[in-house]
Design a protein around this motif. Sequence first.
Motif, PDB file in Angstrom:
ATOM      1  N   PRO A 293      42.698  49.505  45.306  1.00 14.34           N
ATOM      2  CA  PRO A 293      41.405  48.581  44.551  1.00 14.34           C
ATOM      3  C   PRO A 293      42.832  47.781  43.982  1.00 14.34           C
ATOM      4  O   PRO A 293      43.882  48.763  43.463  1.00 14.34           O
ATOM      5  N   THR A 294      42.625  46.877  43.389  1.00 15.45           N
ATOM      6  CA  THR A 294      43.764  46.322  42.366  1.00 15.45           C
ATOM      7  C   THR A 294      43.082  45.863  40.890  1.00 15.45           C
ATOM      8  O   THR A 294      43.806  45.672  40.434  1.00 15.45           O
ATOM      9  N   ALA A 295      42.421  46.733  40.840  1.00 16.34           N
ATOM     10  CA  ALA A 295      41.147  46.588  39.142  1.00 16.34           C
ATOM     11  C   ALA A 295      40.584  47.291  39.058  1.00 16.34           C
ATOM     12  O   ALA A 295      39.630  48.153  39.674  1.00 16.34           O
ATOM     13  N   VAL A 296      40.773  48.324  37.697  1.00 11.74           N
ATOM     14  CA  VAL A 296      40.036  49.474  37.136  1.00 11.74           C
ATOM     15  C   VAL A 296      39.150  49.285  36.127  1.00 11.74           C
ATOM     16  O   VAL A 296      39.792  48.512  35.374  1.00 11.74           O
ATOM     17  N   VAL A 297      37.832  48.816  36.092  1.00 16.81           N
ATOM     18  CA  VAL A 297      36.602  48.439  35.412  1.00 16.81           C
ATOM     19  C   VAL A 297      36.998  50.354  34.947  1.00 16.81           C
ATOM     20  O   VAL A 297      36.549  50.918  35.142  1.00 16.81           O
TER      21      VAL A 297
ATOM     22  N   MET B 193      39.540  55.187  26.335  1.00 17.68           N
ATOM     23  CA  MET B 193      40.432  56.296  26.721  1.00 17.68           C
ATOM     24  C   MET B 193      40.239  56.489  27.795  1.00 17.68           C
ATOM     25  O   MET B 193      42.205  57.186  28.049  1.00 17.68           O
ATOM     26  N   LEU B 194      39.483  56.208  28.446  1.00 14.01           N
ATOM     27  CA  LEU B 194      40.028  56.207  30.235  1.00 14.01           C
ATOM     28  C   LEU B 194      40.694  55.189  30.466  1.00 14.01           C
ATOM     29  O   LEU B 194      41.629  55.616  31.723  1.00 14.01           O
ATOM     30  N   ALA B 195      40.573  54.046  30.189  1.00  9.68           N
ATOM     31  CA  ALA B 195      41.227  52.940  30.475  1.00  9.68           C
ATOM     32  C   ALA B 195      43.190  53.495  29.812  1.00  9.68           C
ATOM     33  O   ALA B 195      44.449  53.325  30.500  1.00  9.68           O
ATOM     34  N   VAL B 196      43.255  53.898  29.227  1.00 14.86           N
ATOM     35  CA  VAL B 196      44.586  55.163  28.731  1.00 14.86           C
ATOM     36  C   VAL B 196      44.745  55.980  29.921  1.00 14.86           C
ATOM     37  O   VAL B 196      45.749  55.542  30.670  1.00 14.86           O
ATOM     38  N   GLY B 197      44.077  56.656  30.057  1.00 15.75           N
ATOM     39  CA  GLY B 197      44.514  57.189  31.648  1.00 15.75           C
ATOM     40  C   GLY B 197      44.729  56.147  33.373  1.00 15.75           C
ATOM     41  O   GLY B 197      46.167  57.056  33.353  1.00 15.75           O
ATOM     42  N   ALA B 198      43.991  55.097  32.663  1.00 16.51           N
ATOM     43  CA  ALA B 198      44.513  54.570  33.959  1.00 16.51           C
ATOM     44  C   ALA B 198      45.690  53.762  33.802  1.00 16.51           C
ATOM     45  O   ALA B 198      46.158  54.097  35.178  1.00 16.51           O
ATOM     46  N   TYR B 199      45.895  53.805  32.380  1.00 19.12           N
ATOM     47  CA  TYR B 199      47.835  53.714  32.115  1.00 19.12           C
ATOM     48  C   TYR B 199      48.388  54.646  32.954  1.00 19.12           C
ATOM     49  O   TYR B 199      49.170  54.034  33.400  1.00 19.12           O
ATOM     50  N   LYS B 200      48.090  55.678  32.984  1.00 21.05           N
ATOM     51  CA  LYS B 200      49.015  56.659  33.152  1.00 21.05           C
ATOM     52  C   LYS B 200      49.008  56.910  34.765  1.00 21.05           C
ATOM     53  O   LYS B 200      50.344  56.905  35.485  1.00 21.05           O
TER      54      LYS B 200
ATOM     55  N   VAL C 295      37.507  40.957  25.398  1.00 18.00           N
ATOM     56  CA  VAL C 295      38.486  40.737  24.537  1.00 18.00           C
ATOM     57  C   VAL C 295      39.623  40.685  25.445  1.00 18.00           C
ATOM     58  O   VAL C 295      39.914  42.009  25.632  1.00 18.00           O
ATOM     59  N   VAL C 296      40.311  39.602  26.084  1.00 19.55           N
ATOM     60  CA  VAL C 296      41.265  39.379  27.233  1.00 19.55           C
ATOM     61  C   VAL C 296      42.593  39.375  26.375  1.00 19.55           C
ATOM     62  O   VAL C 296      42.961  38.497  25.389  1.00 19.55           O
ATOM     63  N   ARG C 297      42.850  40.546  26.893  1.00 24.68           N
ATOM     64  CA  ARG C 297      44.521  40.773  26.432  1.00 24.68           C
ATOM     65  C   ARG C 297      45.238  41.072  27.633  1.00 24.68           C
ATOM     66  O   ARG C 297      45.119  40.560  28.592  1.00 24.68           O
ATOM     67  N   GLY C 298      46.327  41.716  27.720  1.00 23.97           N
ATOM     68  CA  GLY C 298      47.207  41.301  28.500  1.00 23.97           C
ATOM     69  C   GLY C 298      47.274  42.524  29.518  1.00 23.97           C
ATOM     70  O   GLY C 298      48.288  42.351  30.612  1.00 23.97           O
ATOM     71  N   SER C 299      45.961  43.357  29.869  1.00 17.01           N
ATOM     72  CA  SER C 299      46.120  44.482  30.782  1.00 17.01           C
ATOM     73  C   SER C 299      45.317  43.943  32.310  1.00 17.01           C
ATOM     74  O   SER C 299      44.869  44.813  33.115  1.00 17.01           O
ATOM     75  N   THR C 300      44.878  42.793  32.322  1.00 14.54           N
ATOM     76  CA  THR C 300      44.209  42.002  33.578  1.00 14.54           C
ATOM     77  C   THR C 300      45.322  40.202  33.694  1.00 14.54           C
ATOM     78  O   THR C 300      45.339  40.088  33.217  1.00 14.54           O
ATOM     79  N   GLY C 301      45.343  40.466  34.896  1.00 16.83           N
ATOM     80  CA  GLY C 301      46.109  39.285  35.581  1.00 16.83           C
ATOM     81  C   GLY C 301      45.590  39.012  36.784  1.00 16.83           C
ATOM     82  O   GLY C 301      44.971  39.582  37.267  1.00 16.83           O
ATOM     83  N   PRO C 302      45.932  38.521  37.424  1.00 16.50           N
ATOM     84  CA  PRO C 302      45.468  37.614  38.627  1.00 16.50           C
ATOM     85  C   PRO C 302      46.104  38.590  39.834  1.00 16.50           C
ATOM     86  O   PRO C 302      46.878  39.868  39.686  1.00 16.50           O
ATOM     87  N   ALA C 303      44.870  39.222  40.771  1.00 13.64           N
ATOM     88  CA  ALA C 303      45.071  40.244  41.731  1.00 13.64           C
ATOM     89  C   ALA C 303      46.666  39.997  42.545  1.00 13.64           C
ATOM     90  O   ALA C 303      46.710  38.593  43.335  1.00 13.64           O
ATOM     91  N   PRO C 304      46.887  40.593  43.123  1.00 11.40           N
ATOM     92  CA  PRO C 304      48.384  40.808  43.327  1.00 11.40           C
ATOM     93  C   PRO C 304      47.770  40.144  45.214  1.00 11.40           C
ATOM     94  O   PRO C 304      46.652  39.840  45.273  1.00 11.40           O
ATOM     95  N   ARG C 305      48.706  38.798  45.747  1.00 10.21           N
ATOM     96  CA  ARG C 305      49.044  39.417  47.148  1.00 10.21           C
ATOM     97  C   ARG C 305      49.029  40.091  48.411  1.00 10.21           C
ATOM     98  O   ARG C 305      49.517  41.272  48.099  1.00 10.21           O
ATOM     99  N   THR C 306      48.203  40.141  49.256  1.00  9.17           N
ATOM    100  CA  THR C 306      48.133  41.558  49.555  1.00  9.17           C
ATOM    101  C   THR C 306      49.828  41.417  50.797  1.00  9.17           C
ATOM    102  O   THR C 306      49.457  40.639  51.194  1.00  9.17           O
TER     103      THR C 306
ATOM    104  N   SER D 214      45.060  45.651  37.271  1.00 13.44           N
ATOM    105  CA  SER D 214      44.456  45.135  36.785  1.00 13.44           C
ATOM    106  C   SER D 214      43.152  46.214  35.579  1.00 13.44           C
ATOM    107  O   SER D 214      43.051  47.290  36.438  1.00 13.44           O
ATOM    108  N   VAL D 215      43.593  46.359  34.618  1.00 14.85           N
ATOM    109  CA  VAL D 215      43.310  47.878  33.828  1.00 14.85           C
ATOM    110  C   VAL D 215      41.671  47.063  32.581  1.00 14.85           C
ATOM    111  O   VAL D 215      42.281  46.453  32.377  1.00 14.85           O
TER     112      VAL D 215
END
Lengths: 326, 326
Positions: free
Chosen positions: A231-235, A240-247, A315-326, A261-262
């Motif tokens: 997956p390229t994005a974690v919703v 708090m769960l997003a912190v887990g995704a970062y880690k 609220v769009v901030r810095g944790s989402t960006g273009p999907a990586p090219r495969t 993206s998270v």
Amino acid sequence: MARVAGVSQASVSLVLGGKWHGRISAPTAERVREAARTLGYRPNLAARNLRTGSARTVLLVVPSLTTHFFAGVHTGAARVAAAHGFSIVLYPSPAGVGPARDPFASAPAALDGVLASSMAAQALTVLRGDRLPLVMLDSEPDATPGTATVNLDIADGVRQVADHLLGLGHRRFLHLRADVPSWTFAQRARALEERLAAVPGATLRTAASSMTADHGRAAVEGALSAPGPRPTAVVCDDDMLAVGAYKAARRLGLRVPHDLSVTGVDDQVLAMALEPELTTVRLDAELTGERGMEALLSVIEGRAPVTHDIPVELVVRGSTGPAPRT
Amino acid sequence: MARVAGVSQASVSLVLGGKWHGRISAPTAERVREAARTLGYRPNLAARNLRTGSARTVLLVVPSLTTHFFAGVHTGAARVAAAHGFSIVLYPSPAGVGPARDPFASAPAALDGVLASSMAAQALTVLRGDRLPLVMLDSEPDATPGTATVNLDIADGVRQVADHLLGLGHRRFLHLRADVPSWTFAQRARALEERLAAVPGATLRTAASSMTADHGRAAVEGALSAPGPRPTAVVCDDDMLAVGAYKAARRLGLRVPHDLSVTGVDDQVLAMALEPELTTVRLDAELTGERGMEALLSVIEGRAPVTHDIPVELVVRGSTGPAPRT
DNA sequence: GCCCCTCCGTTTTACGTATAACGTGAACGT
DNA sequence: ACGTTCACGTTATACGTAAAACGGAGGGGC
């Protein structure tokens, strides 16, 4: 008190209760107020409550005040309650172990109504049967017909998240669910599934975790390490769960948002503390509390139950960006 | 109720109050309980409060429940209160604008005591003069002789931080103060100054900021950009301020902890969410609340006021490292 | 002179509980 | 037989307020 002011006790009650116009002359009223001031007199609340049959008190039922969202709900609710001369008593954390306590045992006085979060399901079973005015926060709209509800349209927030990520080119999603049996989380899952089902080629994995960063990390790490295209994005159901995704991303050597993206839900202070700052669905907890208390006071005062909708905002901030090219 | 049980009202009171042993026979007592059960009878709290002259209620005065620490204090205090059959009423955020409200106006019943954080100074001026049992949380030990206090030894925590950083070779410090006029913060500054004064060659700069990440960032950025040799360690009064330090470091191109060590105070969830995880002084908020409520209930029940000390603990994580070579 | 009204208060009552004070049979000791 | 105690309840009272019911004095209309 009445002796000091040189009037009868009834006059004291009338003056201090503010219902003296046309019954007590202005000078006398002033004399009473003056006496009360010098004596530091305060009406006995227990006697007043006994006489009036109400303590102007409302029970607020939330899982835990240490949860950022519910602390905000309390703040908003308390503001409105205070403005109407009502007090709030908290139901002692039903999230804690042990059987559901009697909600009334925790109150210092009789209750006029109950404001309850849908996440405090245990308490509700206790409350049913007592014919107290009840307002539910963020509960399934038609679960309790006839009672007012304040609905947070988080499903809409999740759809906005999905659209935002789809627009960035993401197609392979991971949904990190909070494994709490509550309607509010089930709703989020359904909204995400439905939105992605409409998009050809979109795939959705699901992982569940209790709402701590560490469990979230483990869940995401497991899901991202599973065979098949990653997956390229974690919703996430929660910041708090997003912190887990970062880690998890860090442990797997993935950069946010370049490789992954998270997103979260809540917009706690946490969201701005993260690096990069978290794209998330903002929930206005205080507004939720305010609207809930307003609805409850309406019911208490005999008006018809109203249902409010609280808008949510991506609220769009810095944790989402273009999907990586495969 | 009494009619249904076939017994006098007094007997009902005795049985339901649990004081019937030797006065009411067991079968009769059971009959009363049975009747109460089928009727769903609940004693009228207002009448009880009027008769007994107490509502078994305590006022908790804290600046804001949305602050992680105070939410924890409430949780701990509520647990102990519930165990003793006491209720908690919150004083509505005195931190908010407007003049200090009458604390008693917010209570649904008479108060038996007050548990107050030293950070809610406004409310205290209102509370003085009322001869209610009072326990202060984290207040200057000899500020109010005769009243019990629960003291968080944060000064000791700050000394541990200083020693930890000194051991890592740091000599140039920046103290990021919370510009809140409270004894608890003044205490931290003094502890740090005193500790560093004992170390030859150690220097200390100070910056002050309100307790938001953004203001903290600005304050740290300013202090680190000032002329002269740059501090290598930032000691923050609070985890939230440490977030500001992280952000400042990033803007200045400094890595944590390689170029700059950062510490906080609180150990909020925030601390583990940061990257690197924050070295901070852990405060046990729930324990503070528990001890405070225990002390207050002691005073209420007529025992002598006790003073508790809550130990604090330095939690070393990833945000502190060896001082960079000059 | 009589009735009625208005103004300004007072007297009185009820709220439901906790508890002190007060029976009332029966058993018991002597 | 008679006082005493005991086991089991009841009666009566007070808590302090809100508010309904109740005047009394002064004035105006007729």
